[in-house]
Write a protein that holds these residues in place. Sequence first.
Motif, PDB file in Angstrom:
ATOM      1  N   ALA B 320       0.827  -1.209   0.000  1.00  0.00           N
ATOM      2  CA  ALA B 320       0.000   0.000   0.000  1.00  0.00           C
ATOM      3  C   ALA B 320       0.862   1.261   0.000  1.00  0.00           C
ATOM      4  O   ALA B 320       0.561   2.238  -0.700  1.00  0.00           O
ATOM      5  N   VAL B 321       1.956   1.244   0.780  1.00  0.00           N
ATOM      6  CA  VAL B 321       2.832   2.408   0.846  1.00  0.00           C
ATOM      7  C   VAL B 321       3.458   2.684  -0.514  1.00  0.00           C
ATOM      8  O   VAL B 321       3.521   3.832  -0.974  1.00  0.00           O
ATOM      9  N   VAL B 322       3.894   1.604  -1.189  1.00  0.00           N
ATOM     10  CA  VAL B 322       4.505   1.776  -2.509  1.00  0.00           C
ATOM     11  C   VAL B 322       3.478   2.368  -3.478  1.00  0.00           C
ATOM     12  O   VAL B 322       3.745   3.357  -4.178  1.00  0.00           O
ATOM     13  N   VAL B 323       2.290   1.771  -3.503  1.00  0.00           N
ATOM     14  CA  VAL B 323       1.256   2.233  -4.439  1.00  0.00           C
ATOM     15  C   VAL B 323       0.880   3.696  -4.157  1.00  0.00           C
ATOM     16  O   VAL B 323       0.850   4.535  -5.064  1.00  0.00           O
ATOM     17  N   LEU B 324       0.627   3.992  -2.881  1.00  0.00           N
ATOM     18  CA  LEU B 324       0.222   5.357  -2.522  1.00  0.00           C
ATOM     19  C   LEU B 324       1.331   6.366  -2.809  1.00  0.00           C
ATOM     20  O   LEU B 324       1.072   7.456  -3.326  1.00  0.00           O
ATOM     21  N   GLY B 325       2.565   5.968  -2.487  1.00  0.00           N
ATOM     22  CA  GLY B 325       3.697   6.871  -2.719  1.00  0.00           C
ATOM     23  C   GLY B 325       3.823   7.208  -4.194  1.00  0.00           C
ATOM     24  O   GLY B 325       4.077   8.365  -4.571  1.00  0.00           O
ATOM     25  N   LEU B 326       3.614   6.202  -5.053  1.00  0.00           N
ATOM     26  CA  LEU B 326       3.707   6.442  -6.495  1.00  0.00           C
ATOM     27  C   LEU B 326       2.533   7.289  -6.974  1.00  0.00           C
ATOM     28  O   LEU B 326       2.701   8.234  -7.731  1.00  0.00           O
ATOM     29  N   LEU B 327       1.333   6.929  -6.504  1.00  0.00           N
ATOM     30  CA  LEU B 327       0.130   7.667  -6.907  1.00  0.00           C
ATOM     31  C   LEU B 327       0.254   9.144  -6.550  1.00  0.00           C
ATOM     32  O   LEU B 327      -0.131  10.020  -7.328  1.00  0.00           O
ATOM     33  N   LEU B 328       0.785   9.410  -5.349  1.00  0.00           N
ATOM     34  CA  LEU B 328       0.880  10.805  -4.891  1.00  0.00           C
ATOM     35  C   LEU B 328       2.143  11.491  -5.399  1.00  0.00           C
ATOM     36  O   LEU B 328       2.393  12.649  -5.070  1.00  0.00           O
ATOM     37  N   ASP B 329       2.953  10.735  -6.150  1.00  0.00           N
ATOM     38  CA  ASP B 329       4.161  11.283  -6.765  1.00  0.00           C
ATOM     39  C   ASP B 329       5.095  11.900  -5.712  1.00  0.00           C
ATOM     40  O   ASP B 329       5.626  12.992  -5.902  1.00  0.00           O
ATOM     41  N   LEU B 330       5.261  11.188  -4.591  1.00  0.00           N
ATOM     42  CA  LEU B 330       6.133  11.712  -3.530  1.00  0.00           C
ATOM     43  C   LEU B 330       7.574  11.247  -3.670  1.00  0.00           C
ATOM     44  O   LEU B 330       8.444  11.677  -2.923  1.00  0.00           O
ATOM     45  N   GLY B 331       7.798  10.334  -4.613  1.00  0.00           N
ATOM     46  CA  GLY B 331       9.163   9.881  -4.839  1.00  0.00           C
ATOM     47  C   GLY B 331       9.489   8.660  -4.001  1.00  0.00           C
ATOM     48  O   GLY B 331       8.840   8.371  -2.986  1.00  0.00           O
ATOM     49  N   LEU B 332      10.520   7.963  -4.462  1.00  0.00           N
ATOM     50  CA  LEU B 332      10.906   6.710  -3.829  1.00  0.00           C
ATOM     51  C   LEU B 332      11.384   6.927  -2.392  1.00  0.00           C
ATOM     52  O   LEU B 332      11.186   6.084  -1.514  1.00  0.00           O
ATOM     53  N   GLY B 333      12.016   8.082  -2.151  1.00  0.00           N
ATOM     54  CA  GLY B 333      12.582   8.359  -0.827  1.00  0.00           C
ATOM     55  C   GLY B 333      11.547   8.251   0.272  1.00  0.00           C
ATOM     56  O   GLY B 333      11.777   7.609   1.307  1.00  0.00           O
ATOM     57  N   VAL B 334      10.396   8.848   0.057  1.00  0.00           N
ATOM     58  CA  VAL B 334       9.345   8.827   1.065  1.00  0.00           C
ATOM     59  C   VAL B 334       8.875   7.392   1.315  1.00  0.00           C
ATOM     60  O   VAL B 334       8.638   6.980   2.457  1.00  0.00           O
ATOM     61  N   VAL B 335       8.756   6.632   0.223  1.00  0.00           N
ATOM     62  CA  VAL B 335       8.343   5.231   0.344  1.00  0.00           C
ATOM     63  C   VAL B 335       9.357   4.449   1.176  1.00  0.00           C
ATOM     64  O   VAL B 335       8.998   3.717   2.109  1.00  0.00           O
ATOM     65  N   ILE B 336      10.641   4.656   0.867  1.00  0.00           N
ATOM     66  CA  ILE B 336      11.695   3.947   1.608  1.00  0.00           C
ATOM     67  C   ILE B 336      11.660   4.317   3.093  1.00  0.00           C
ATOM     68  O   ILE B 336      11.754   3.457   3.965  1.00  0.00           O
ATOM     69  N   ALA B 337      11.497   5.609   3.358  1.00  0.00           N
ATOM     70  CA  ALA B 337      11.478   6.056   4.751  1.00  0.00           C
ATOM     71  C   ALA B 337      10.346   5.391   5.526  1.00  0.00           C
ATOM     72  O   ALA B 337      10.532   4.910   6.658  1.00  0.00           O
ATOM     73  N   THR B 338       9.165   5.353   4.918  1.00  0.00           N
ATOM     74  CA  THR B 338       8.004   4.786   5.596  1.00  0.00           C
ATOM     75  C   THR B 338       8.215   3.295   5.871  1.00  0.00           C
ATOM     76  O   THR B 338       7.927   2.801   6.970  1.00  0.00           O
ATOM     77  N   ILE B 339       8.740   2.608   4.862  1.00  0.00           N
ATOM     78  CA  ILE B 339       8.973   1.168   5.029  1.00  0.00           C
ATOM     79  C   ILE B 339      10.081   0.911   6.050  1.00  0.00           C
ATOM     80  O   ILE B 339      10.026  -0.065   6.814  1.00  0.00           O
ATOM     81  N   ALA B 340      11.080   1.803   6.093  1.00  0.00           N
ATOM     82  CA  ALA B 340      12.152   1.643   7.088  1.00  0.00           C
ATOM     83  C   ALA B 340      11.567   1.645   8.499  1.00  0.00           C
ATOM     84  O   ALA B 340      11.974   0.862   9.364  1.00  0.00           O
ATOM     85  N   GLY B 341      10.602   2.523   8.732  1.00  0.00           N
ATOM     86  CA  GLY B 341       9.958   2.581  10.044  1.00  0.00           C
ATOM     87  C   GLY B 341       9.200   1.305  10.354  1.00  0.00           C
ATOM     88  O   GLY B 341       9.307   0.740  11.457  1.00  0.00           O
ATOM     89  N   LEU B 342       8.457   0.828   9.362  1.00  0.00           N
ATOM     90  CA  LEU B 342       7.688  -0.404   9.536  1.00  0.00           C
ATOM     91  C   LEU B 342       8.615  -1.575   9.876  1.00  0.00           C
ATOM     92  O   LEU B 342       8.374  -2.349  10.809  1.00  0.00           O
ATOM     93  N   ALA B 343       9.707  -1.669   9.107  1.00  0.00           N
ATOM     94  CA  ALA B 343      10.663  -2.757   9.331  1.00  0.00           C
ATOM     95  C   ALA B 343      11.299  -2.633  10.716  1.00  0.00           C
ATOM     96  O   ALA B 343      11.511  -3.633  11.414  1.00  0.00           O
ATOM     97  N   ALA B 344      11.588  -1.389  11.125  1.00  0.00           N
ATOM     98  CA  ALA B 344      12.203  -1.187  12.436  1.00  0.00           C
ATOM     99  C   ALA B 344      11.284  -1.685  13.547  1.00  0.00           C
ATOM    100  O   ALA B 344      11.735  -2.294  14.519  1.00  0.00           O
ATOM    101  N   GLY B 345       9.974  -1.424  13.404  1.00  0.00           N
ATOM    102  CA  GLY B 345       9.018  -1.878  14.415  1.00  0.00           C
ATOM    103  C   GLY B 345       9.042  -3.389  14.564  1.00  0.00           C
ATOM    104  O   GLY B 345       9.068  -3.923  15.681  1.00  0.00           O
ATOM    105  N   VAL B 346       9.057  -4.084  13.420  1.00  0.00           N
ATOM    106  CA  VAL B 346       9.098  -5.548  13.456  1.00  0.00           C
ATOM    107  C   VAL B 346      10.403  -6.022  14.089  1.00  0.00           C
ATOM    108  O   VAL B 346      10.419  -6.930  14.932  1.00  0.00           O
ATOM    109  N   ALA B 347      11.515  -5.366  13.712  1.00  0.00           N
ATOM    110  CA  ALA B 347      12.828  -5.785  14.213  1.00  0.00           C
ATOM    111  C   ALA B 347      12.937  -5.569  15.722  1.00  0.00           C
ATOM    112  O   ALA B 347      13.497  -6.408  16.441  1.00  0.00           O
TER     113      ALA B 347
END
Lengths: 697, 697
Positions: B320-347
């Motif tokens: 969802a983050v990838v799709v939304l990030g692309l749809l909103l044209d926020l760039g890959l950086g924002v997508v990576i940042a959001t996923i980094a947080g998600l991964a950190a929570g799991v870790a």
Amino acid sequence: MDFIIANANWVSLVVSVFGVVFALVLRSWILSQDSGNERMMKISGAVQKGAQAFLSREYRAVAIFVGVVAVLLLVLGLLPGSGMSPWTVLAFVSGAVASALAGYIGMNVAVRSNVRTAAAASRSLNQGLRVAFASGTVMGTMVVALALLGISILIFVLNSVIPDRAAAANALAGFGFGATSIAIFARVGGGIFTKAADVGADLVGKTEANIPEDDPRNPAVIADNVGDNVGDVAGMGSDLFESYASSIIAAIAIATLGQGVAADRIAAGAAFPLLVAAAGLLIGVGCTYLVRTEENATQENLLASLRRGVYTASALVVVAVVVLGLLLDLGLGVVIATIAGLAAGVAIGYSTEYFTSDTYRPTQELAESSTGGPAIIIIRGLALGMRSTVPPVAIVVVAVLIAAYAAGLYGVAMAAVGMLATLGITLATDAYGPVADNAGGIAEMAELEDTVRERTDALDSLGNTTAATGKGFAIGSAVMTALALTSAFVTATGMGTEVNILDPRLSTGLLIGAVLPFLFSAQTMLAVGKAAQQIVVEVRRQFREIPGLMEGKADPDYETCVAISTDSAIREMVAPAAIAVATPIVIALLAIIGRGGNVIGNFVGVETLIGVLLGSLISAFTLAVMMANSGGAWDNAKKYIERGNLGGKGSDAHKAAVVGDTVGDPFKDTSGPSLNILLKLLAIVSLVIAPLLATGA
Amino acid sequence: MDFIIANANWVSLVVSVFGVVFALVLRSWILSQDSGNERMMKISGAVQKGAQAFLSREYRAVAIFVGVVAVLLLVLGLLPGSGMSPWTVLAFVSGAVASALAGYIGMNVAVRSNVRTAAAASRSLNQGLRVAFASGTVMGTMVVALALLGISILIFVLNSVIPDRAAAANALAGFGFGATSIAIFARVGGGIFTKAADVGADLVGKTEANIPEDDPRNPAVIADNVGDNVGDVAGMGSDLFESYASSIIAAIAIATLGQGVAADRIAAGAAFPLLVAAAGLLIGVGCTYLVRTEENATQENLLASLRRGVYTASALVVVAVVVLGLLLDLGLGVVIATIAGLAAGVAIGYSTEYFTSDTYRPTQELAESSTGGPAIIIIRGLALGMRSTVPPVAIVVVAVLIAAYAAGLYGVAMAAVGMLATLGITLATDAYGPVADNAGGIAEMAELEDTVRERTDALDSLGNTTAATGKGFAIGSAVMTALALTSAFVTATGMGTEVNILDPRLSTGLLIGAVLPFLFSAQTMLAVGKAAQQIVVEVRRQFREIPGLMEGKADPDYETCVAISTDSAIREMVAPAAIAVATPIVIALLAIIGRGGNVIGNFVGVETLIGVLLGSLISAFTLAVMMANSGGAWDNAKKYIERGNLGGKGSDAHKAAVVGDTVGDPFKDTSGPSLNILLKLLAIVSLVIAPLLATGA
């Protein structure tokens, strides 16, 4: 008064030579004292041999470490464009040698004074006090004098071979780094040694074999006695040697860089810390003569006699600071800053005493909570330690704000110098403790009459109070020194002091810095357990294999226990020490690599290292105070019960208090004090390699 | 995709309404389940009454606090030139009401699900799991949906009444502050309540009266059961409600201020957190249907079924983050940042589990050390907790560096949003625990057959694992949220981000910040002891005064025990809460006074407050992880021994482990989690009053 400024270095050199001579003369006086009967000498001889064995082994390990670092520093210094002077290595080796020498002489006299204190105490309390305190004075004076002597000589040398004053001041930081190298072995390794021997001796002796403390049949008893000296003489001495030297060096460096002193007062600013230190040395030596007591002195009388010495010294140093500040025309601000530091040191000592002495409510309440069982006294003790962090932090905050307002960064560095100006006599009150403690052990083992043991117990108990105060003082001075070193580091990198406070490299640096003390403490706490376990195995083996040992017909093999403690202490300290040394170096290297505009520069920079220094400073400060005071309060709560309160020895309350004391042992004697070294080490290593970061920045 | 951006607020509104409806429907389903026999209903009724009594009392106290703060905010908002909007008060009250409502519904359903879980477990393990997990799902979904609903409505309102977008975003911060007000009562007060009741019940019941745990004759047993829900449902829920809401608010604020998003992407940047949250809510709801199990499931099967739900949700959120990030044209950086947080929570969850679960070495070794006695297991447990701080700090450091590199400050805020995107289902796994625990208690008290207790025990044990993971997650998300809030605060003061790193106001601020968590923890630890003592007195009184109670012929007075726990919890939380709220306000006021160029400005400034926020962040993070993991490991080490290892129940090892567990109780359930609130509270209060500091700066 340009004459004084121009010759400040000569003044400090002469005064420090006087200090060395005074300490050596005092040492001869101690050695000329009656050393008791044959049995006492035999026991003391075993402690001396053990101490010698420990020091030889430790200094061999130190020599390797110092050698490797010296080569690295030399390579860096010869590297074109590194910005570091090859003369840094001279300062480094000098610092290591001076600190090692002070520790050696201090230990050497301490393990010879114990038996003489016991013999003197069999004559009178005052004579016992005088011998024991003289031993502490040798250590205190030696630390101060050798530190000042080393710095004075180095300033002559470095200023003549390095044309740039700022570069010379930076090379001087090597002296502090050298002193840290000794401190990490003596404080961290020594801290592990002392508690491993103590816990190991107790575990088998008291618990399994059912023989009392200080029983000569226990093979670990000598290691335990050696440990007291290793921890509170060599360890404490090396820790404060480093703070003392580094605070002077930081003040000189900051003055030379012109931070907080007027442009025409730079030379005066660099001279002032040397002169304050020299004055403090002389005053301290003089005030040791105020420490004497009457026969039948109460605990309060004894404490009062020590305090008479320390407080008179403090008051005289204030006078000296005012006079010197005016003579050197540095302005009132510098004077206020220096006195603020001195006052902060005294106040932190008070705060520590309030939280850990059983004459005040916190420790009494802690003792009372022991009736609720071990879990309750642990919870209450931890909460006490946590609460006790507030006053020292508040004191440092006030002192730093006043000092910085009065004289900028230079003021903060001078506050650290001021706090340590009375170190000679403060350390004397500290290093005296283990001598009295050992004297009691010897009186016990040599079966002297009860009055002797009572007198040495009184002296020992006093030593516990001064040891607690000393720990608070050591942490406070480490924090002030580290703050001054950090300021010097930031200035020396030449990056300017403006940084983006939201730079992720800074915040992540702070996080890394904050976690280091926790990792370091965990390692040192576990190290004590592992080392103690090896003692237990050895003691059990001796009980099993040496025929007639339990019956007192055969002597145990004390040396092996000392050797095992030494080896495991030195082995166990490698990991925490490596973390402390490697962290700033790795970060600095990454910062240098990242400077080329590549991707690494986004993740690591000088900001990271600044963050690590500040983060570790605040984290280590709070954690160290908590550990030291929890441990001190548990110890005294136990002793409070043992004096017959709350059911006395053997009651359930006492059993709970013993659990608290056992948890507190590594807290207050290993992990807590080791954090002083961690935070100074990070800062001094950073300062030494600052030129690397400055070039091409 | 401007349509989506323009209507993001509508999307999140509709989705959150759906979430509320879903939770209410699920609640009806739970209430329609068989609620067991009369005896079971009677016990459950007592827990319900107790919970109701606690909530009424707590919410009365909260209402007073919220009322007073609301008036203050209104006055500040109406003050000419304060820069604060009077609408902040609307956001504040909304945040408090929304969080209180979520907590109320969650508690209400939890204390009704316990008896239904017990009844369902008497049919099958899967049915028991489904009822208990449904209760958790109601809480998890309610928290997420009400937070998102409140924010969505407020954005509509604030944007229409406040013309300036940045000012509107700042007023929105009031919502987070309101949520914090609830959290401080539910988490700190609730934490004191739950452990006071637990310890109090054990002290008299198990130790003095020799009756087993969960025995209905014990007057404190209902308070204990209520406490489980207060701590792990209402407390945990309010803590994460606040993190969730504040992270979204911080991201919106930072986007609106144009930090880390391109100028033409500001609206998209403000829409993105809402859309990610909405997607996370829907995905979470869907994935709860993956949580089911077979009969005769092992502990591993049960854990796997929960993980299937959580991991699937995480994977889908990434999509969802990838799709939304692309749809909103926020760039890959924002997508990576959001996923980094998600991964950190799991870790971080993994790391917590590694250090506290007895399937891994650390806790097993801790259990083994119990053979050395209570002192050894305490030392080892503290060392374990200290070591365990390293991975979470490393994970946060990596996540922050990646997020900041990828998308600047906005990236850091989105990392926090990403970490919390799956909160609905994560919290469900957490809030399910006390329901299973209570169900076991009811099965015991109602004397159901052994298979039922075995099944509820299996469910309960699973709940302990998720509770530990949840605690790590709660701390990690609190730190990320506080970091985002601090960034928003600095930006909102308009002072610029360049500060002098050697400014003594900054370093002293860091020191003050570092010491606050220690003071706060000491207070909360002591509070548990005091409150427990009052329970002990009351239980003893009832045993003495109620005839026939010990013989089971008369009912104890459960309500009084609940009332006493409630009153003392609320009384004891005043001091720590006051410190947390007052610190930023006092510093801000002094900074404003000092701005006039008078002497105070030399000692206190905005830099001090920034220092306090950063200092408390790193200090509270490390201390909270240490306390939570030491406590969790002691708890599981005890249970490991109780399962027959190392001598089992009643052995000396077990006695030592019980000491560890007792020390760990306030660590992991009161003081540790309370620190989450402290660090967020300091940051959100600062952000709310940031406009005061900005005017005329």
